[in-house]
Design an enzyme around this catalytic site. Sequence first.
Site, PDB file in Angstrom:
ATOM      1  N   ARG A  69       0.810  -1.227   0.000  1.00 32.13           N
ATOM      2  CA  ARG A  69       0.000   0.000   0.000  1.00 32.13           C
ATOM      3  C   ARG A  69       0.841   1.274   0.000  1.00 32.13           C
ATOM      4  O   ARG A  69       0.337   2.355   0.291  1.00 32.13           O
ATOM      5  CB  ARG A  69      -0.995   0.025   1.170  1.00 32.13           C
ATOM      6  CG  ARG A  69      -2.080  -1.034   1.057  1.00 32.13           C
ATOM      7  CD  ARG A  69      -3.235  -0.741   1.988  1.00 32.13           C
ATOM      8  NE  ARG A  69      -4.311  -1.703   1.746  1.00 32.13           N
ATOM      9  CZ  ARG A  69      -4.484  -2.825   2.443  1.00 32.13           C
ATOM     10  NH1 ARG A  69      -3.624  -3.134   3.404  1.00 32.13           N
ATOM     11  NH2 ARG A  69      -5.486  -3.622   2.181  1.00 32.13           N
TER      12      ARG A  69
ATOM     13  N   LYS B 256       5.768  23.641 -13.986  1.00 30.43           N
ATOM     14  CA  LYS B 256       4.950  22.455 -13.777  1.00 30.43           C
ATOM     15  C   LYS B 256       4.488  22.355 -12.330  1.00 30.43           C
ATOM     16  O   LYS B 256       3.325  22.020 -12.065  1.00 30.43           O
ATOM     17  CB  LYS B 256       5.705  21.188 -14.178  1.00 30.43           C
ATOM     18  CG  LYS B 256       4.815  19.947 -14.083  1.00 30.43           C
ATOM     19  CD  LYS B 256       5.408  18.736 -14.744  1.00 30.43           C
ATOM     20  CE  LYS B 256       4.420  17.577 -14.755  1.00 30.43           C
ATOM     21  NZ  LYS B 256       4.955  16.364 -15.421  1.00 30.43           N
TER      22      LYS B 256
ATOM     23  N   GLU C   2       9.334  18.910 -24.317  1.00 32.41           N
ATOM     24  CA  GLU C   2       8.556  19.289 -23.145  1.00 32.41           C
ATOM     25  C   GLU C   2       8.926  20.698 -22.669  1.00 32.41           C
ATOM     26  O   GLU C   2       8.064  21.454 -22.212  1.00 32.41           O
ATOM     27  CB  GLU C   2       8.782  18.279 -22.011  1.00 32.41           C
ATOM     28  CG  GLU C   2       8.354  16.852 -22.324  1.00 32.41           C
ATOM     29  CD  GLU C   2       6.840  16.656 -22.303  1.00 32.41           C
ATOM     30  OE1 GLU C   2       6.099  17.643 -22.124  1.00 32.41           O
ATOM     31  OE2 GLU C   2       6.406  15.501 -22.463  1.00 32.41           O
TER      32      GLU C   2
ATOM     33  N   HIS D  61       9.473   9.532 -26.964  1.00 31.75           N
ATOM     34  CA  HIS D  61       8.320  10.309 -26.507  1.00 31.75           C
ATOM     35  C   HIS D  61       8.410  11.766 -26.944  1.00 31.75           C
ATOM     36  O   HIS D  61       7.435  12.343 -27.427  1.00 31.75           O
ATOM     37  CB  HIS D  61       8.219  10.220 -24.981  1.00 31.75           C
ATOM     38  CG  HIS D  61       7.116  11.043 -24.398  1.00 31.75           C
ATOM     39  ND1 HIS D  61       5.782  10.768 -24.602  1.00 31.75           N
ATOM     40  CD2 HIS D  61       7.158  12.156 -23.615  1.00 31.75           C
ATOM     41  CE1 HIS D  61       5.038  11.665 -23.976  1.00 31.75           C
ATOM     42  NE2 HIS D  61       5.852  12.516 -23.367  1.00 31.75           N
TER      43      HIS D  61
ATOM     44  N   GLU E 129      -5.410  16.366 -11.932  1.00 29.89           N
ATOM     45  CA  GLU E 129      -5.707  16.608 -13.350  1.00 29.89           C
ATOM     46  C   GLU E 129      -7.210  16.632 -13.634  1.00 29.89           C
ATOM     47  O   GLU E 129      -7.713  16.000 -14.557  1.00 29.89           O
ATOM     48  CB  GLU E 129      -5.024  15.555 -14.234  1.00 29.89           C
ATOM     49  CG  GLU E 129      -4.888  15.978 -15.693  1.00 29.89           C
ATOM     50  CD  GLU E 129      -4.092  14.993 -16.523  1.00 29.89           C
ATOM     51  OE1 GLU E 129      -3.213  15.449 -17.271  1.00 29.89           O
ATOM     52  OE2 GLU E 129      -4.346  13.780 -16.426  1.00 29.89           O
TER      53      GLU E 129
ATOM     54  N   ARG F  55      -4.592  21.379 -14.824  1.00 27.49           N
ATOM     55  CA  ARG F  55      -3.398  20.592 -15.164  1.00 27.49           C
ATOM     56  C   ARG F  55      -3.458  20.049 -16.592  1.00 27.49           C
ATOM     57  O   ARG F  55      -2.424  19.709 -17.175  1.00 27.49           O
ATOM     58  CB  ARG F  55      -3.226  19.450 -14.163  1.00 27.49           C
ATOM     59  CG  ARG F  55      -1.938  18.668 -14.368  1.00 27.49           C
ATOM     60  CD  ARG F  55      -1.663  17.703 -13.223  1.00 27.49           C
ATOM     61  NE  ARG F  55      -0.477  16.904 -13.492  1.00 27.49           N
ATOM     62  CZ  ARG F  55       0.143  16.128 -12.606  1.00 27.49           C
ATOM     63  NH1 ARG F  55      -0.323  16.037 -11.371  1.00 27.49           N
ATOM     64  NH2 ARG F  55       1.215  15.429 -12.943  1.00 27.49           N
TER      65      ARG F  55
ATOM     66  N   ASN G  52      -0.934  18.965 -21.303  1.00 31.43           N
ATOM     67  CA  ASN G  52      -1.044  17.932 -22.335  1.00 31.43           C
ATOM     68  C   ASN G  52      -0.917  18.469 -23.759  1.00 31.43           C
ATOM     69  O   ASN G  52      -1.182  17.725 -24.717  1.00 31.43           O
ATOM     70  CB  ASN G  52      -2.376  17.183 -22.192  1.00 31.43           C
ATOM     71  CG  ASN G  52      -2.378  16.247 -21.002  1.00 31.43           C
ATOM     72  OD1 ASN G  52      -1.425  15.504 -20.785  1.00 31.43           O
ATOM     73  ND2 ASN G  52      -3.433  16.295 -20.214  1.00 31.43           N
TER      74      ASN G  52
ATOM     75  N   HIS H 257       0.277  16.139 -26.551  1.00 32.00           N
ATOM     76  CA  HIS H 257       0.298  14.756 -26.083  1.00 32.00           C
ATOM     77  C   HIS H 257      -0.850  13.907 -26.624  1.00 32.00           C
ATOM     78  O   HIS H 257      -0.720  12.682 -26.684  1.00 32.00           O
ATOM     79  CB  HIS H 257       0.288  14.721 -24.552  1.00 32.00           C
ATOM     80  CG  HIS H 257       1.609  15.091 -23.951  1.00 32.00           C
ATOM     81  ND1 HIS H 257       2.155  16.346 -24.104  1.00 32.00           N
ATOM     82  CD2 HIS H 257       2.496  14.378 -23.219  1.00 32.00           C
ATOM     83  CE1 HIS H 257       3.321  16.384 -23.478  1.00 32.00           C
ATOM     84  NE2 HIS H 257       3.555  15.209 -22.940  1.00 32.00           N
TER      85      HIS H 257
ATOM     86  N   LYS I 173       2.660  11.711 -11.214  1.00 34.39           N
ATOM     87  CA  LYS I 173       1.989  10.721 -12.056  1.00 34.39           C
ATOM     88  C   LYS I 173       2.902   9.507 -12.202  1.00 34.39           C
ATOM     89  O   LYS I 173       4.036   9.628 -12.678  1.00 34.39           O
ATOM     90  CB  LYS I 173       1.723  11.284 -13.461  1.00 34.39           C
ATOM     91  CG  LYS I 173       0.491  12.127 -13.592  1.00 34.39           C
ATOM     92  CD  LYS I 173       0.295  12.458 -15.073  1.00 34.39           C
ATOM     93  CE  LYS I 173      -0.936  13.269 -15.328  1.00 34.39           C
ATOM     94  NZ  LYS I 173      -1.101  13.555 -16.778  1.00 34.39           N
TER      95      LYS I 173
ATOM     96  N   HIS J 182       0.611  10.783 -28.137  1.00 38.67           N
ATOM     97  CA  HIS J 182       0.363   9.446 -27.599  1.00 38.67           C
ATOM     98  C   HIS J 182      -0.209   8.513 -28.666  1.00 38.67           C
ATOM     99  O   HIS J 182       0.096   7.315 -28.673  1.00 38.67           O
ATOM    100  CB  HIS J 182      -0.600   9.529 -26.414  1.00 38.67           C
ATOM    101  CG  HIS J 182       0.045  10.000 -25.145  1.00 38.67           C
ATOM    102  ND1 HIS J 182      -0.672  10.334 -24.022  1.00 38.67           N
ATOM    103  CD2 HIS J 182       1.347  10.183 -24.819  1.00 38.67           C
ATOM    104  CE1 HIS J 182       0.171  10.705 -23.056  1.00 38.67           C
ATOM    105  NE2 HIS J 182       1.394  10.626 -23.530  1.00 38.67           N
TER     106      HIS J 182
END
Length: 351
Positions: free
Chosen positions: A105, A212, A170, A250, A222, A226, A230, A233, A127, A237
């Site tokens: 956990r 950021k 980025e 990426h 998000e 936030r 993206n 992206h 993330k 993606h």
Amino acid sequence: ISLSGLVSRVSSCVRVSQTRGIAVISASHVDRILGPAVEKAVSSAGGRPVRIVHPAGEIHKNLETADFIYRSLFKASADRSWLAFALGGGVTGDLAGFAASTYMRGIPYVQIPTTLMAQADSSVGGKVGVNHPKAGKNMIGLFAQPREILIDPALTLSMKKRDFMSGFAEIVKYGIILDGSLFERLEKRSAALANRSLADLESVVADSVRIKASVVEQDEKESGARMVLNLGHTIGHAIEAASARAPLPHGEAVSIGISAASRLAVSRFGFSPADARRIDALLAGFSLPLSWPRGISPAKAARALRMDKKFRNGLARIVVPVRIGEARIIDDFPLDDLAAFLVEFARSRRL
């Protein structure tokens, strides 16, 4: 490269944590270079390090590799008092952060990003996650903030050119969406940055982290603001998903996605064509691609769009530039229209 700064900060982190059990999680190529130095730093601070080495590459950012990390932790008798170091680029940061945050956990973890992209972007924000072979990129994960992020831009000086340049996608993104002065500085200093001026790298990485972090503080999970991060992206993606057998880096996929988003903004939302050309010129100045890659099916990428976790009821949430230094989140762009735009962009920009 000198590792004195990194070693000192790792030792300090271990002493402050007052934890003996330390898992140092890294990809094979990073472990060969940095693993022994980090292990020595942990030991010198009184820690008991265990190096866990996973296979390198986006293709291994999956549940199978996470399970390998779990089994390694179990074998080492790791308990919830342990601390994990995610030592490497974005893949390791996501993967090790995910494994640490779900083991028993959750045990605390520290990001030690070693690539430009990870330092400027992916190590910040909490993330973590893995890809799924059917559902796509980052579809299994959670938000789990690291205890610390240890950033040393000198670690990027030994990167291969293509991987190094990929990180600028980025950084350029941050200039487009929230900081026009950063964008202008990137234009003026692009040659020095490409030649790895450490002073310039430290400056733009620090600005990227600042930008950021400020956005994440407003919207950690998000749910709104936030989403502006993206930019590039959504289509990026989709390109990555369509190139799964021979993944495009990426940053290169994001670069193409940023160029596409700026062209969409010109055609649909009144974005300045001159600013779109500035964006393309800056990306190209960092040897980043603008054209659709050979061997990647636009139709397959368009299908991949439909798996994006940001889409709801046939509507896409996309980010487009308004002006250099400001971007807009579009919550209700028809998915069919976006897929058609992607195919047309690919046709007009095919290599």
